[in-house]
Design a protein around this motif. Structure first.
Motif, PDB file in Angstrom:
ATOM      1  N   THR A 191       0.853  -1.191   0.000  1.00  0.00           N
ATOM      2  CA  THR A 191       0.000   0.000   0.000  1.00  0.00           C
ATOM      3  C   THR A 191       0.879   1.228   0.000  1.00  0.00           C
ATOM      4  O   THR A 191       1.745   1.376   0.852  1.00  0.00           O
ATOM      5  CB  THR A 191      -0.830   0.114   1.292  1.00  0.00           C
ATOM      6  OG1 THR A 191      -0.736  -1.104   1.987  1.00  0.00           O
ATOM      7  CG2 THR A 191      -2.240   0.498   1.021  1.00  0.00           C
ATOM      8  N   PRO A 192       0.627   2.144  -0.954  1.00  0.00           N
ATOM      9  CA  PRO A 192       1.431   3.358  -0.977  1.00  0.00           C
ATOM     10  C   PRO A 192       1.203   4.185   0.277  1.00  0.00           C
ATOM     11  O   PRO A 192       0.158   4.091   0.923  1.00  0.00           O
ATOM     12  CB  PRO A 192       0.937   4.101  -2.221  1.00  0.00           C
ATOM     13  CG  PRO A 192      -0.172   3.313  -2.791  1.00  0.00           C
ATOM     14  CD  PRO A 192      -0.374   2.082  -2.008  1.00  0.00           C
ATOM     15  N   SER A 193       2.189   4.976   0.639  1.00  0.00           N
ATOM     16  CA  SER A 193       2.098   5.755   1.868  1.00  0.00           C
ATOM     17  C   SER A 193       1.318   7.045   1.628  1.00  0.00           C
ATOM     18  O   SER A 193       1.459   7.692   0.600  1.00  0.00           O
ATOM     19  CB  SER A 193       3.503   6.100   2.349  1.00  0.00           C
ATOM     20  OG  SER A 193       3.433   7.077   3.349  1.00  0.00           O
ATOM     21  N   ALA A 194       0.515   7.413   2.642  1.00  0.00           N
ATOM     22  CA  ALA A 194      -0.264   8.646   2.549  1.00  0.00           C
ATOM     23  C   ALA A 194       0.638   9.874   2.593  1.00  0.00           C
ATOM     24  O   ALA A 194       0.264  10.947   2.123  1.00  0.00           O
ATOM     25  CB  ALA A 194      -1.283   8.707   3.672  1.00  0.00           C
ATOM     26  N   THR A 195       1.842   9.702   3.131  1.00  0.00           N
ATOM     27  CA  THR A 195       2.709  10.873   3.258  1.00  0.00           C
ATOM     28  C   THR A 195       3.255  11.327   1.907  1.00  0.00           C
ATOM     29  O   THR A 195       3.679  12.450   1.759  1.00  0.00           O
ATOM     30  CB  THR A 195       3.920  10.576   4.166  1.00  0.00           C
ATOM     31  OG1 THR A 195       4.542   9.391   3.698  1.00  0.00           O
ATOM     32  CG2 THR A 195       3.501  10.401   5.590  1.00  0.00           C
ATOM     33  N   LEU A 196       3.249  10.434   0.933  1.00  0.00           N
ATOM     34  CA  LEU A 196       3.753  10.800  -0.391  1.00  0.00           C
ATOM     35  C   LEU A 196       2.580  11.156  -1.308  1.00  0.00           C
ATOM     36  O   LEU A 196       2.648  11.047  -2.519  1.00  0.00           O
ATOM     37  CB  LEU A 196       4.581   9.646  -0.980  1.00  0.00           C
ATOM     38  CG  LEU A 196       5.531   9.969  -2.142  1.00  0.00           C
ATOM     39  CD1 LEU A 196       6.415  11.172  -1.835  1.00  0.00           C
ATOM     40  CD2 LEU A 196       6.393   8.770  -2.493  1.00  0.00           C
ATOM     41  N   ALA A 197       1.482  11.577  -0.701  1.00  0.00           N
ATOM     42  CA  ALA A 197       0.310  11.907  -1.492  1.00  0.00           C
ATOM     43  C   ALA A 197      -0.326  13.169  -0.946  1.00  0.00           C
ATOM     44  O   ALA A 197      -0.183  13.502   0.219  1.00  0.00           O
ATOM     45  CB  ALA A 197      -0.696  10.757  -1.430  1.00  0.00           C
ATOM     46  N   ILE A 198      -0.989  13.908  -1.828  1.00  0.00           N
ATOM     47  CA  ILE A 198      -1.779  15.044  -1.370  1.00  0.00           C
ATOM     48  C   ILE A 198      -3.202  14.834  -1.882  1.00  0.00           C
ATOM     49  O   ILE A 198      -3.407  14.529  -3.053  1.00  0.00           O
ATOM     50  CB  ILE A 198      -1.159  16.390  -1.843  1.00  0.00           C
ATOM     51  CG1 ILE A 198      -2.025  17.567  -1.402  1.00  0.00           C
ATOM     52  CG2 ILE A 198      -0.906  16.430  -3.340  1.00  0.00           C
ATOM     53  CD1 ILE A 198      -1.903  17.916   0.043  1.00  0.00           C
ATOM     54  N   ASN A 199      -4.144  14.919  -0.974  1.00  0.00           N
ATOM     55  CA  ASN A 199      -5.545  14.637  -1.286  1.00  0.00           C
ATOM     56  C   ASN A 199      -5.715  13.281  -1.967  1.00  0.00           C
ATOM     57  O   ASN A 199      -6.471  13.129  -2.918  1.00  0.00           O
ATOM     58  CB  ASN A 199      -6.134  15.742  -2.175  1.00  0.00           C
ATOM     59  CG  ASN A 199      -6.284  17.025  -1.381  1.00  0.00           C
ATOM     60  OD1 ASN A 199      -6.546  16.994  -0.174  1.00  0.00           O
ATOM     61  ND2 ASN A 199      -6.082  18.149  -2.040  1.00  0.00           N
ATOM     62  N   GLY A 200      -4.952  12.312  -1.522  1.00  0.00           N
ATOM     63  CA  GLY A 200      -5.077  10.954  -2.044  1.00  0.00           C
ATOM     64  C   GLY A 200      -4.364  10.736  -3.367  1.00  0.00           C
ATOM     65  O   GLY A 200      -4.411   9.640  -3.915  1.00  0.00           O
ATOM     66  N   LYS A 201      -3.722  11.783  -3.896  1.00  0.00           N
ATOM     67  CA  LYS A 201      -3.026  11.601  -5.177  1.00  0.00           C
ATOM     68  C   LYS A 201      -1.532  11.495  -4.931  1.00  0.00           C
ATOM     69  O   LYS A 201      -0.931  12.390  -4.326  1.00  0.00           O
ATOM     70  CB  LYS A 201      -3.335  12.774  -6.110  1.00  0.00           C
ATOM     71  CG  LYS A 201      -4.808  12.819  -6.511  1.00  0.00           C
ATOM     72  CD  LYS A 201      -5.134  14.141  -7.211  1.00  0.00           C
ATOM     73  CE  LYS A 201      -6.643  14.363  -7.209  1.00  0.00           C
ATOM     74  NZ  LYS A 201      -7.002  15.723  -6.768  1.00  0.00           N
ATOM     75  N   GLN A 202      -0.939  10.403  -5.423  1.00  0.00           N
ATOM     76  CA  GLN A 202       0.471  10.131  -5.177  1.00  0.00           C
ATOM     77  C   GLN A 202       1.406  11.082  -5.926  1.00  0.00           C
ATOM     78  O   GLN A 202       1.119  11.515  -7.041  1.00  0.00           O
ATOM     79  CB  GLN A 202       0.793   8.698  -5.617  1.00  0.00           C
ATOM     80  CG  GLN A 202       0.295   7.633  -4.646  1.00  0.00           C
ATOM     81  CD  GLN A 202       1.151   7.537  -3.407  1.00  0.00           C
ATOM     82  OE1 GLN A 202       2.368   7.578  -3.457  1.00  0.00           O
ATOM     83  NE2 GLN A 202       0.496   7.431  -2.236  1.00  0.00           N
TER      84      GLN A 202
END
Lengths: 682, 329, 372
Positions: A191-202
């Protein structure tokens, strides 16, 4: 005979005098200390070392530990200037330039206690990091961070000539390797990390040049510096054991990666080392605490791993940290953490002075014993209260639906407020914090930039049994049974509420809940305390079975990078304000349940803050805490206390020790005080 | 005799097998598995493990399979001497247990010796002077060890050791010998640390041994040969020590086989409090973290020790005392 | 010592029932008799725990946190009139200890059969009377703390009374369950022999070969953790008994085997008694005494098990009060160093374990009146 009988009376008179004297002295002492210290003799002034960014103050010549100098002389190590590179990370020690040498002894509780070593000894190796107040983001391993394109692009400048602990250069390639081959490998990171995303976009990580890394995001990500500074997935090698970290030593890790070494080869290696699969092998090799061969950037590096009886760390000869005089840090040669089989032993060893510096696992309840043995153990006790508002908080599960009556009350603001008014926080503070905490709501310390104002600490958070009873009566809960407990409005007997607590934690949640149960009797609320074990707590919150949940909100002073105790944010939580809201929030409304208007407002403000400049963000932060305090989704009990890792025991002859430090997982305390600058005075 | 031994060995093998199944089942009993407890541990420190990550972990550890498949897989490994990987320590189980096993045995043997030193004289005395004040006093002392909650006793001793004697807190080695290679000095250091755990553990077992000794001796003392000896004018001490005590010692000595594993198991709690690097605390942590192979191996190991111990002592007893052989076969 | 019986001049020895013989024999073991009295005392506490407690064991008060046991003055001047002094407490800002100072000018008389919290005596009669108490009952500003208070300012004496009730009933229930299992399985084993015997004996051997603590831990950890206190209580009782029955089964089996060949059993059979009559009229009374002895000896193990499980965090959990819970809360450095009175609950544990042991030994010795 008469003689004999008179004696007791004499004694009584004498003891009466003694009592008067002792009580008098006690009162005077209390008053004097209270006046002199404002609060408490063990809590000093917040202070800490600083990172020097002024180019003029950066030392030009470097010195090193004697044993490293020997190695250089023997030709086994390149000269110190070469090892550090052109852009050292300069730290101005808190009090003085130290001396090299010595060992720092401490304890740990086993392989699950890896935070212990990261906190003390990693440097901290974050790309960016907080200043000692925990409020301001400063350059750290990275030389700088530049915002471009309205917050959508960030350029991270690395230090030129900086090296891994094996002498190989640390460059943008290490970021690209991690991003392309580790992070994007589905086996390693499902699962990709939420920290490398803004508003759910990676976002993506690219190499701009050897010493510049470019992060690109589809939308503005103003929060990015905080993310790199906090204890997040992108911050440093800490989370390497689960393939996170934001970078990895490409030159070393490639030999365990099928793309570079070939599938057959990595499978064979895994088998040879008795691992079930190459993934487990890769993760074990990328583990800062477990693999002594892993090249690292931290001040000390693991020599004997955490899964042995002694976890030893030694100075990293390529450490990029230096003091203002050009001495390569750390000062202390070696950190030795010995396995303690249980918490009482670890505390008793600290009491006996067998540890040189200890704050993790120290139990506030033992404070008198720590103080009593200060001289014998040749140490001093400090208290580091946290900045977060709740060493203990109680979350209402707003989504609880197994019992409509309870669900109804939990979703009634005045019910939540009344319950909060029914808590006698002073009693709890005196009993469990020995009076060292601050009773009040969930909002962080007054000096925190997101604090909405001092009045919010008291809002709905002082004892007022009369008002609480009036409010509950008015809500339609006026009928009581013979024992004085309120009856449910649906006529199904007594209104019983359950609270779920965890045992064996830094804070004695179960015992405090028992005390609250007694206090709530006065407002006619029947509280049932259920102590559960960690896995079960998790299962019950996820399954929406928890009614009230007790925990702390540590980390919430950084509410944007650590939001899970501010509003329902994580499904996997030991106490939850609403698992269905979590789903709603993360699926952008597709799943779960739409929150009530004020909760929704809070969530939207939080989301918005990531994409706006800091000034605006601070206002949003204040608004969020205002809503939290007004609505009492979470009852704050006692906070800003030293209960969680805030009792610090330090040898008298250890130098550069702050009298008080910022205490938080985000500050990797004591990392925030730069243990690399601690030293032995003699 | 050979047939008897053969039969007993076969039964022992069966018992060991049953223990291996049972220990595996016991460890599986609690809800969830290692991954669940891992997620919970992460969650309480603020980190998050996603559903996908959890699935991947389960796959890597082979936790998704049915119990019997996992058992078969484990057994196949065990039979070739590979006890699997500890999930929490991420090292082979045998490495993790390693030195701890020998230290456990060292502590247990010390405890056992102490038990005997106490139990033998008390047992003899209270059999010979049955119902005397001395009997009451001796048994009283012997039983105190059994009655005092040993976790509390251990803690008190630990604290007093520090306050009164500035003793090193817990453990079996001084810090400087913790990781040192084995040497005379290290062994001596170990010896210096043994008395306290041995005392606490040994005291707990003394009562049982006193009972056995006392009962055995009482049985012997009523035998006609004792009366004969006495009537022949032998001194009382000789009468008692010459034969009855020796005969009574037979069954007493035979308890050695299963007493040792019993002490090992009993040492878990005391080891925990005293912070001894023995298998006890390891087992407790493994069970809590649901670290299957580690916990399973320790339980299996202790079980096998008990079975072998019982077997050896039974065979010894038969060998020593032919009457039992007749009875059993 | 069999001689004693043989030379006794009175005729009554020969006509005495087996129970009488046992009693005579038991009386000789003075320690056992004394222990019997102690055990009886313990069970009186179990019955009257709420009468003996004078404070609600759950009521907490920060200003009374960690109060040491109070000194009781028995005589007020010339008269018998027990009282305690009032006290004042504060936290010392230097040492962070709570300091209490008795105030001799305030006398708090201890009243007998005083008013206190409401409860049902023996679970039946609602009342507010307690053995001791102070004037003013629940509203009194100064009260008594015979054994001091815990961290939360709860009265230790009262908690100990309730803990005794729970722990000893757990022991009793556990032993009963063990007894049923042991007698049934041991009986089957001894009576039928053959395959049944082998299977049961193997099971016992296997159970005994698994170290107890992991077995407890596995079972206790397997309990659904969302069970209520009461459910956990019963489950723990059953767990403890599941492991405790093996010894009893051995005793029963052994007795059965031995007795089948005894003269009186053979005669009973020859006279034409039915199988059932032989077992219940002739055999059971004979080994009943052994069973009682074995049961008594099993109780201390139950008590120790309960405290150990609590220590491991697998037994009864806090809102419940038991010896194990009380001891577990005392299991920390600060208790040993600054509030040692919290370790007092170890005392009843020690006394109970020893009393049951001596009582059991006495009973066992007495169980075989012609034996020794």
């Amino acid at each position: 005979m008469s003689q004999v009988r008179r004696t007791p009376r004499n004694r009584t008179l004498r003891s009466r005098l003694t009592v008067a004297l002792v009580l008098g002295a006690l009162t005077v002492a209390v008053a004097a200390v209270a006046l002199a210290q404002g609060k408490n003799a063990l809590i000093g002034k917040l202070e800490g070392p600083e990172v020097v960014t002024d180019a003029a103050k950066i030392p030009k010549a470097f010195k090193e530990a004697p044993q490293l100098a020997e190695l250089v002389k023997a030709g086994k190590l390149p000269p110190v200037a070469e090892r550090i590179g052109q852009d050292p990370l300069v730290i101005k020690p808190l009090k003085e330039i130290g001396k090299y040498g010595g060992t720092w002894r401490a304890g740990f509780t086993g392989p699950a206690d890896f935070w212990n070593g990261f906190r003390c000894c990693s440097g901290p190796d974050h790309l960016m990091f907080w200043d000692y107040t925990g409020d301001k983001v400063m350059p750290n391993l990275a030389r700088g961070l530049e915002m471009q394109d309205g917050g959508k692009t960030w350029l991270l400048q690395l230090r030129r000539g900086m090296k891994w602990s094996d002498g190989k250069p640390f460059t943008a390639d290490d970021f690209v390797f991690w991003f392309e081959d580790v992070y994007r490998n589905k086996d390693l990171v499902p699962t990709p990390s939420a920290t490398l995303a803004i508003n759910g976009k990676q976002g993506v990580i690219e190499k701009a040049d050897t010493y510049t890394v470019r992060y690109r995001f589809p939308e503005a990500y103003y929060m990015f510096p905080d993310v790199l500074a906090g204890s997040t997935d992108l911050a440093g090698q800490m989370f390497g054991y689960r393939a996170m970290g934001g970078f990895a030593p490409a030159h070393y890790m490639k030999q365990f990666h099928p793309k570079y070494a070939g599938q057959a080869e990595v499978d064979k290696k895994a088998k040879d080392e008795k691992f079930d699969s190459w993934v487990r092998l890769f993760l074990a090799k990328n583990d800062w605490a477990r693999n002594p061969d892993l090249p690292v950037l931290s001040a000390w590096k693991t020599v004997t791993p955490i899964n042995t009886p002694t976890w030893t760390l030694e100075r990293n000869p390529y450490s990029v940290f230096v003091d203002t005089a050009g001495n390569q840090l750390p000062y202390i040669d070696k950190v030795v953490l010995t396995l303690a089989e249980n918490l009482e032993v670890i505390n008793l060893r600290a009491i006996a002075g067998e540890y040189d510096y200890a704050s993790r696992h120290m139990d506030l309840g033992k404070l008198p014993v720590f103080i009593e043995n200060q001289v014998k153990g040749n140490y001093k006790v400090y208290l580091d209260p946290g900045d977060y508002g709740g060493d203990m908080i109680i979350k209402f599960n707003l989504n609880y639906d197994a019992d409509p009556e309870i669900a109804r009350w939990f979703n009634t603001a005045d019910f939540r407020r009344a319950l909060s008014l029914g808590v006698d926080r002073d009693q709890i503070n005196e009993t469990f914090w020995l009076g060292t905490g601050t009773p009040g709501s969930v909002v962080p310390v007054d000096s925190n930039k997101y604090n909405p104002g001092p009045q919010y600490r008291k809002l709905w958070s002082t004892l007022d049994v009369k008002k609480a009873n009036e409010m509950l009566d008015k809500l339609g809960l006026g009928k009581k049974d013979a024992q004085g407990y309120r009856l449910r409005a649906d006529g199904k007997g007594r209104l019983r509420i359950e609270i779920m607590t965890l045992g064996g934690q830094f804070v004695q949640y179960t015992q405090i809940a028992e005390m609250i149960r007694e206090q709530w009797k006065k407002i006619g609320i029947d509280l049932q305390v259920q102590e559960v074990e960690r896995s079960l707590a998790l299962k019950r919150t996820e399954a929406n079975e928890q009614q009230l949940g007790a925990w702390n909100n540590d980390g919430s002073e950084h509410l944007f990078t650590f939001p899970l105790h501010v509003f329902p944010f994580e499904l996997a939580a030991v106490a939850s304000s609403g698992p269905l809201y979590v789903k709603w929030f993360h699926s952008a409304g597709a799943q779960g349940k739409e929150p009530e208007p004020r909760m929704k407002e809070l969530m939207e403000k939080w989301k918005k803050a990531f994409g706006v400049p800091e000034k605006e963000r601070i206002q949003l932060g204040k608004d969020i805490w205002k809503i939290a305090a007004e609505e009492v989704y979470i009852i704050g009990v006692v906070g800003m206390g030293p209960a969680s890792m805030g009792v610090r025991v330090v040898k008298n002859n250890m130098g550069n020790i702050p009298s008080r430090q910022y205490n938080s997982p985000d500050g990797k305390t004591p990392g925030i005080s730069r243990p690399a600058t601690f030293f032995w005075k003699n | 005799m050979l047939a008897y031994i053969g039969r007993r060995v076969l039964l022992a093998i069966f018992t060991v097998w049953a223990i291996s199944v049972l220990s595996f089942v016991i460890i599986q009993l609690p809800p969830g598995d290692y991954v669940t407890s891992y997620i919970a541990q992460m969650a309480s420190s603020g980190s998050v493990v996603s559903e996908e990550e959890a699935q991947a972990l389960r796959l890597q550890y082979g936790l998704g399979q049915p119990i019997y498949v996992q058992y078969a897989k484990w057994m196949r490994q065990v039979l070739v001497g590979n006890f699997g990987m500890s999930m929490e320590w991420r090292r082979p189980v045998t490495d993790v247990i390693g030195e701890r096993l020998w230290l456990t045995i060292a502590v247990s043997v010390a405890a056992l010796l102490l038990t005997w030193v106490l139990a033998l004289p008390i047992g003899i005395y209270s059999a010979v002077r049955q119902y005397s004040a001395g009997d009451y006093l001796a048994t009283f002392i012997g039983f105190i060890g059994l009655a005092v909650p040993n976790f509390l006793l251990a803690l008190v001793i630990l604290y007093l050791g520090f306050i009164l004697f500035n003793a090193h807190i817990g453990g079996l080695f001084s810090p400087e010998f913790q990781d040192a290679a084995w040497s005379g000095a290290r062994a001596w250091d170990l010896l210096k640390h043994l008395p306290i755990p041995a005392l606490i553990l040994g005291l707990a077992g003394t009562a049982q041994q006193i009972r056995i000794m006392r009962a055995n001796l009482l049985d012997e003392l009523r035998k006609p040969y004792v009366v004969t000896a006495r009537s022949k004018g032998l001194s009382e001490v000789r009468v008692i020590l010459r034969y009855p005590v020796r005969v009574a010692l037979n069954p007493f000595a035979s308890t050695i086989g299963y007493t040792l594993p019993y002490i090992v198991s009993g040492s878990i709690i005391v080891s925990l409090v005293l912070g001894l690097p023995t298998v006890g605390p390891l087992l407790l942590k493994a069970l809590i973290a649901q670290d299957m192979f580690l916990a399973g191996t320790i339980v299996l190991m202790l079980g096998v020790m008990t079975v072998i111990g019982t077997l050896v002592s039974d065979i010894l007893l038969v060998w020593v005392d032919p009457r039992i052989r007749l009875e059993e076969t | 010592m069999a001689v004693v019986v043989a030379v006794a001049p009175e005729q009554r020895v020969f006509v005495a029932s087996q129970w009488q013989l046992m009693w005579w024999r038991f009386r000789k073991h003075k320690l056992a008799v004394a222990s019997g009295v102690v055990v009886l005392g313990f069970y009186l506490v179990v019955l009257g725990a709420d009468f003996l407690a004078y404070a609600d064991p759950d009521v907490s008060e920060a200003q009374r946190s960690l109060m040491p046991p109070q000194r009781v003055y028995w005589f007020d001047g010339w008269q018998f009139g027990p009282y305690v002094h009032g006290f004042k407490g504060a936290r010392d800002p230097q040492t962070f200890k709570r300091v209490y100072v008795a105030d001799p000018s305030v006398k708090v008389p201890i009243r007998f059969f005083a008013e206190g919290f409401e409860y049902r005596f023996l679970g039946l009669i609602p009342t507010t009377r307690h053995l001791i108490g102070v004037d003013g009952g629940l509203d009194a500003s100064q009260t008594i703390f015979l054994l001091g208070t815990d961290v939360q300012g709860r009265d230790l004496w009262s908690r100990l009374m309730y803990g005794t009730r729970i722990s000893l009933t757990i022991g009793l229930l556990g032993v009963t369950a063990s007894l049923v299992l042991g007698v049934v399985l041991g009986g089957l084993s001894g009576f039928y022999g053959g395959v049944t015997d082998t299977i049961i004996q193997r099971t016992i051997e296997i159970l005994r070969s698994i170290p107890t603590i992991p077995l407890w831990m596995g079972l206790a950890a397997a309990l659904p953790r969302d069970w209520s206190i009461l459910q956990v209580y019963f489950a723990i009782t059953i767990i403890i008994s599941l492991l405790g029955w093996t010894e009893l089964a051995r005793v029963v089996r052994g007795r059965f085997l031995a007795m089948r060949e005894e003269d009186f059993v053979v005669s009973a059979r020859l006279v034409g008694c039915t199988e059932l009559r032989t077992i219940f009229v002739h055999m059971v009374p004979s080994f009943m005494s052994h069973i009682i002895a074995a049961t008594t000896l099993a109780l201390p193990a139950m008590i120790i098990s309960e405290t150990s499980l609590s220590f491991l965090g697998l037994g009864l959990r806090p809102p419940a009060i038991s010896w194990g819970v009380l001891l577990q809360q005392a299991q920390n450095v600060q208790t040993v160093a600054i509030s040692p009175w919290l370790m007092l609950p170890a005392l009843p544990v020690i006394v109970a374990v020893m009393a049951f042991n001596f009582l059991g030994d006495g009973l066992r010795d007495a169980a075989d009146p012609y034996g020794r």
